[in-house]
Write an enzyme that holds these catalytic residues in place. Structure first.
Site, mmCIF file in Angstrom:
data_model
loop_
_atom_site.group_PDB
_atom_site.id
_atom_site.type_symbol
_atom_site.label_atom_id
_atom_site.label_comp_id
_atom_site.label_asym_id
_atom_site.label_seq_id
_atom_site.Cartn_x
_atom_site.Cartn_y
_atom_site.Cartn_z
ATOM 1 N N VAL A 80 -6.365 -15.418 -5.606
ATOM 2 C CA VAL A 80 -7.019 -14.115 -5.434
ATOM 3 C C VAL A 80 -8.427 -14.285 -4.884
ATOM 4 O O VAL A 80 -9.213 -15.097 -5.390
ATOM 5 C CB VAL A 80 -7.076 -13.351 -6.778
ATOM 6 C CG1 VAL A 80 -7.942 -12.106 -6.652
ATOM 7 C CG2 VAL A 80 -5.668 -12.980 -7.232
ATOM 8 N N SER A 133 -11.464 -0.822 0.101
ATOM 9 C CA SER A 133 -10.147 -0.925 0.732
ATOM 10 C C SER A 133 -10.267 -1.328 2.188
ATOM 11 O O SER A 133 -9.435 -2.076 2.715
ATOM 12 C CB SER A 133 -9.422 0.423 0.666
ATOM 13 O OG SER A 133 -8.946 0.689 -0.617
ATOM 14 N N ASN A 169 -14.358 0.852 -6.173
ATOM 15 C CA ASN A 169 -15.357 1.748 -5.576
ATOM 16 C C ASN A 169 -16.212 2.513 -6.575
ATOM 17 O O ASN A 169 -16.744 3.560 -6.253
ATOM 18 C CB ASN A 169 -14.653 2.791 -4.685
ATOM 19 C CG ASN A 169 -13.979 2.172 -3.490
ATOM 20 O OD1 ASN A 169 -14.353 1.097 -3.041
ATOM 21 N ND2 ASN A 169 -12.973 2.846 -2.984
ATOM 22 N N ASP A 210 0.843 -1.191 0.000
ATOM 23 C CA ASP A 210 0.000 0.000 0.000
ATOM 24 C C ASP A 210 0.882 1.245 0.000
ATOM 25 O O ASP A 210 1.954 1.234 -0.612
ATOM 26 C CB ASP A 210 -0.929 -0.044 1.224
ATOM 27 C CG ASP A 210 -2.252 0.636 0.993
ATOM 28 O OD1 ASP A 210 -2.270 1.865 0.878
ATOM 29 O OD2 ASP A 210 -3.285 -0.057 0.932
ATOM 30 N N ASP A 225 14.248 2.512 -0.447
ATOM 31 C CA ASP A 225 14.959 2.478 0.825
ATOM 32 C C ASP A 225 14.195 1.601 1.810
ATOM 33 O O ASP A 225 13.150 1.041 1.488
ATOM 34 C CB ASP A 225 15.167 3.892 1.389
ATOM 35 C CG ASP A 225 13.858 4.649 1.614
ATOM 36 O OD1 ASP A 225 12.881 4.012 2.086
ATOM 37 O OD2 ASP A 225 13.787 5.850 1.312
ATOM 38 N N ASP A 270 12.668 2.436 4.569
ATOM 39 C CA ASP A 270 11.774 3.212 5.439
ATOM 40 C C ASP A 270 10.377 3.328 4.817
ATOM 41 O O ASP A 270 10.076 4.306 4.131
ATOM 42 C CB ASP A 270 12.352 4.604 5.669
ATOM 43 C CG ASP A 270 11.502 5.421 6.635
ATOM 44 O OD1 ASP A 270 10.631 4.832 7.308
ATOM 45 O OD2 ASP A 270 11.700 6.650 6.702
ATOM 46 N N HIS A 296 -3.526 5.848 3.777
ATOM 47 C CA HIS A 296 -4.342 4.714 3.331
ATOM 48 C C HIS A 296 -3.849 3.392 3.916
ATOM 49 O O HIS A 296 -4.620 2.595 4.468
ATOM 50 C CB HIS A 296 -4.331 4.677 1.806
ATOM 51 C CG HIS A 296 -5.300 3.725 1.199
ATOM 52 N ND1 HIS A 296 -4.989 2.414 0.903
ATOM 53 C CD2 HIS A 296 -6.591 3.898 0.806
ATOM 54 C CE1 HIS A 296 -6.032 1.813 0.350
ATOM 55 N NE2 HIS A 296 -7.023 2.698 0.283
ATOM 56 N N ILE A 334 -7.711 0.820 19.194
ATOM 57 C CA ILE A 334 -8.715 -0.046 18.580
ATOM 58 C C ILE A 334 -8.306 -1.511 18.671
ATOM 59 O O ILE A 334 -7.225 -1.843 19.148
ATOM 60 C CB ILE A 334 -8.917 0.327 17.093
ATOM 61 C CG1 ILE A 334 -7.626 0.084 16.308
ATOM 62 C CG2 ILE A 334 -9.386 1.765 16.958
ATOM 63 C CD1 ILE A 334 -7.805 0.075 14.811
ATOM 64 N N ASP A 375 -16.073 -12.090 -4.860
ATOM 65 C CA ASP A 375 -16.270 -13.333 -4.118
ATOM 66 C C ASP A 375 -17.160 -13.190 -2.896
ATOM 67 O O ASP A 375 -18.005 -14.038 -2.631
ATOM 68 C CB ASP A 375 -14.913 -13.911 -3.706
ATOM 69 C CG ASP A 375 -14.119 -14.401 -4.905
ATOM 70 O OD1 ASP A 375 -14.712 -15.084 -5.756
ATOM 71 O OD2 ASP A 375 -12.919 -14.086 -5.000
ATOM 72 N N ASN A 383 -5.113 -4.008 24.745
ATOM 73 C CA ASN A 383 -4.008 -3.296 25.387
ATOM 74 C C ASN A 383 -4.460 -1.978 26.023
ATOM 75 O O ASN A 383 -3.631 -1.097 26.272
ATOM 76 C CB ASN A 383 -2.887 -3.036 24.374
ATOM 77 C CG ASN A 383 -3.331 -2.162 23.203
ATOM 78 O OD1 ASN A 383 -4.520 -1.995 22.962
ATOM 79 N ND2 ASN A 383 -2.373 -1.615 22.470
ATOM 80 N N TYR A 403 -8.750 -11.169 -11.498
ATOM 81 C CA TYR A 403 -7.979 -12.263 -12.102
ATOM 82 C C TYR A 403 -8.601 -13.607 -11.745
ATOM 83 O O TYR A 403 -8.963 -13.846 -10.588
ATOM 84 C CB TYR A 403 -6.530 -12.242 -11.617
ATOM 85 C CG TYR A 403 -5.693 -11.124 -12.173
ATOM 86 C CD1 TYR A 403 -5.785 -10.747 -13.513
ATOM 87 C CD2 TYR A 403 -4.786 -10.439 -11.359
ATOM 88 C CE1 TYR A 403 -5.004 -9.717 -14.019
ATOM 89 C CE2 TYR A 403 -4.005 -9.411 -11.861
ATOM 90 C CZ TYR A 403 -4.119 -9.058 -13.191
ATOM 91 O OH TYR A 403 -3.357 -8.038 -13.696
ATOM 92 N N ASP A 411 -0.568 1.940 18.329
ATOM 93 C CA ASP A 411 -1.398 0.741 18.277
ATOM 94 C C ASP A 411 -0.962 -0.236 17.180
ATOM 95 O O ASP A 411 -1.654 -1.214 16.914
ATOM 96 C CB ASP A 411 -2.862 1.138 18.052
ATOM 97 C CG ASP A 411 -3.823 0.325 18.910
ATOM 98 O OD1 ASP A 411 -3.345 -0.412 19.797
ATOM 99 O OD2 ASP A 411 -5.039 0.429 18.696
#
Length: 594
Positions: free
Chosen positions: A325, A372, A305, A183, A207, A209, A216, A234, A349, A230, A320, A192
């Site tokens: 998938v 998403s 969407n 993503d 890199d 990072d 997103h 959430i 599906d 914890n 596909y 969290d």
């Protein structure tokens, strides 16, 4: 993919246009990286041979190799930059015409929609007083309706959530299971998420990072695997699975086929069991499909969407035809297909929650909409399954997820499974505990004494029987006496150390009225009609005129002879409406049966 209010307005305009004419695949064309072509060469022997052919083809048009198979990690795969004098479509056709080229295509660009930010609801607004004690103690949990909803106004016969609390009685996940979030990166320092995040990679900037500068990816990561129980933030669907951040989308939400391929190959190399893909396009990349098919992971993909029927306008990679998938559409809190969600009877599906989903955002928390958001609900559930059944292949997990949905008739035309994800149903199928039983006899006349025998596996310690007539039992092998005719469904629930399993057999016990000989009905001429018969052996003599089948004349004859039947015939055999006596209600019921 998150849905902005601007996007919603555009969608309303598109819906207005669609009333004048159907949307076609040509209407959803995308873009590609200027001057770039992806080429997959056939297996022609040694790597030297591939390099030789590629060099020759490139030289003829003045193309420059910018990514080699060594960098991409796929044998025979290259990305080239073609000269400005040649268009990308012309270059694609040039390479495809060579016998040594398996595929050639543009480097398609993929876009994430603009993120939908906080709706103004924060953790200070929460009221968790009514959350049961066995639920996680995360303060944001009561805002996560997709995990558990107390909505009493939905149109379904049950809750519209994925039944996460029940699933967590079976498993909270394993740290041995890795879910790659391909993503815009992940805020791996988030309070969290940090504990569950692995080190990942940023292919946008090349890199190590993969920090999220879009938001997103962080939102998706929180849904599937936030640190749970914890007293903070959430709950995630899988409490303990590891999140592998793989950044292939930049701050503006832009990626391309080459970046996506690199991200997938990296995730596979790092041992990802499940790959969460909350993105897609309407371009069909043959090379991307081949990479997915050759990667030993389950790909959970958003259906898109745009409100399209993807049976007619394919969306990729969700569309596909691949056992790796699983395509996910979005549902809302009323268990309806979300207004924006793509759908398809053969190409989507299942559905999962995707409206007003509360999750982590970089440094904070917030709400987003989109298919998403539906994807990580499924990816997290797949992680729970994988934690209990590590040997399960992607196709096994996919089939289990699809076969255990909460089926809704109004979703039959929206997805293959006709239902919405139910995590507990899926987990209950991988339990070491499995309920099963038999009954002897399963049919007979009243009074019917039935011996029920438990055949459950997994060493249950508790049993709960429901006999279908209002009576119950908690013994392992009960005997039950039926005193009223009918067909009864039996349910057995077994449990052991917090695990439970349910077996139900519909109309399993058939109790017939006590057998008594019946008389022939008088025919009005001093004779009699043939003796009524019981064609289906249910103890009721529906064939009133005795000719061997059920017809309107049986109803007519019973109506004409009702007084005779009331006085002369045994009640049980002609009590079709179950009222306890013979009357005109039985005529009506018999007519309905005819």
């Amino acid at each position: 993919m998150s849905v902005s209010w601007v996007f919603r307005a555009c969608m309303l305009f598109m819906l207005m246009l669609s009333s004048w004419g159907a949307v076609s695949a040509a209407d959803v064309s995308g873009t590609y990286e200027p001057g770039e072509v992806i080429i997959q060469y056939n297996d022609i022997g040694s790597g030297t041979a591939v390099v030789s052919v590629a060099s020759s083809l490139n030289a003829q048009i003045g193309a420059e190799t910018i990514l080699t198979e060594e960098i991409l990690g796929v044998k025979g795969l290259q990305v080239v930059k073609v000269p400005d004098s040649m268009s990308v479509p012309e270059a694609v056709e040039y390479y495809k015409s060579n016998e040594y080229v398996a595929y050639a295509e543009p480097n398609y660009i993929t876009y994430l929609p603009n993120p939908t930010d906080d709706s103004g609801i924060t953790e200070e607004n929460l009221d968790i007083a009514d959350v049961p004690m066995n639920f996680p103690n995360d303060p944001g949990f009561s805002l996560q309706w997709g995990l558990y909803s107390n909505n009493t106004t939905n149109v379904s016969t049950g809750r519209s959530d994925i039944h996460a609390p029940e699933a967590w009685n079976v498993s909270t996940g394993s740290s041995d299971v890795i879910v790659a979030v391909i993503d815009s990166g992940v805020d791996y320092n988030h309070e969290d998420l940090a504990e569950n995040c692995l080190s990942g990679y940023d292919f946008v900037n090349s890199d190590t990072d993969p920090m999220d500068d879009n938001g997103h990816g962080t939102h998706c990561a929180g849904i599937l695997g936030a640190v749970t129980n914890n007293n903070l933030g959430i709950a995630g669907v899988s409490w303990n699975s590891k999140i592998l951040p793989v950044k292939v989308f930049d701050a503006a939400g832009t990626s391309n086929t080459v970046l996506e391929i690199q991200g997938i190959l990296y995730a596979s190399e790092m041992g990802a069991d499940i790959i969460s893909c909350s993105w897609g396009t309407y371009y069909n990349s043959e090379i991307l499909k081949e990479v997915i098919d050759n990667t030993p992971a389950l790909f959970v993909c958003s259906s898109g969407n745009d409100g399209y029927d993807t049976d007619k306008i394919p969306h990729y990679p969700s569309g596909y035809d691949s056992p790796h998938v699983i395509s996910v559409g979005a549902s809302d809190e009323s268990d309806l297909k979300a207004w924006f969600s793509n759908y398809g009877v053969t190409t989507v599906d299942l559905m999962a929650p995707g409206v007003s989903i509360y999750s982590t955002t970089p440094g904070s928390y917030g709400f987003k909409d989109g298919t998403s958001m539906a994807v990580p609900f499924v990816a997290g559930t797949a992680a729970l399954i994988k934690s209990e059944k590590p040997a399960n292949e992607p196709v096994q997990i996919k089939n289990l997820l699809m076969s255990t949905v909460d089926k809704k008739y109004w979703l039959n035309q929206s997805c293959v499974s006709g239902g919405r994800l139910n995590a507990y149903n899926a987990l209950s199928q991988v339990l070491p505990l499995q309920a099963d039983f038999s009954a002897n006899p399963a049919s007979g006349t009243i009074p019917l004494n039935v011996q029920f025998t438990d055949h459950s596996t997994g060493e249950p310690t508790k049993w709960h029987w429901s006999f279908g007539d209002g009576y119950e039992s908690t013994t392992q092998n009960p005997v039950h006496l039926y005193m009223k005719p009918g067909r009864y469904s039996i349910t057995l629930t077994v449990s052991n150390e917090g695990l439970s399993s349910v077996a139900e057999k519909e109309n399993y016990i058939h109790v017939k009225p006590p057998y008594q000989p019946v008389k022939a009905f008088p025919d009005g001429t001093g004779g009699n009609y043939p003796t009524p018969t019981d064609p289906d052996d249910d103890g009721l003599f529906e064939d009133i005129n005795g000719n061997g089948w059920l017809e309107y004349d049986d109803t007519k004859l019973l109506f004409n002879q009702i007084l005779f039947a009331m006085k002369e015939e045994p009640i049980g055999q002609f009590d079709f409406d179950g009222s306890g006596f013979i009357g005109f209600g039985d005529v009506v019921k018999l007519y309905q049966m005819v």
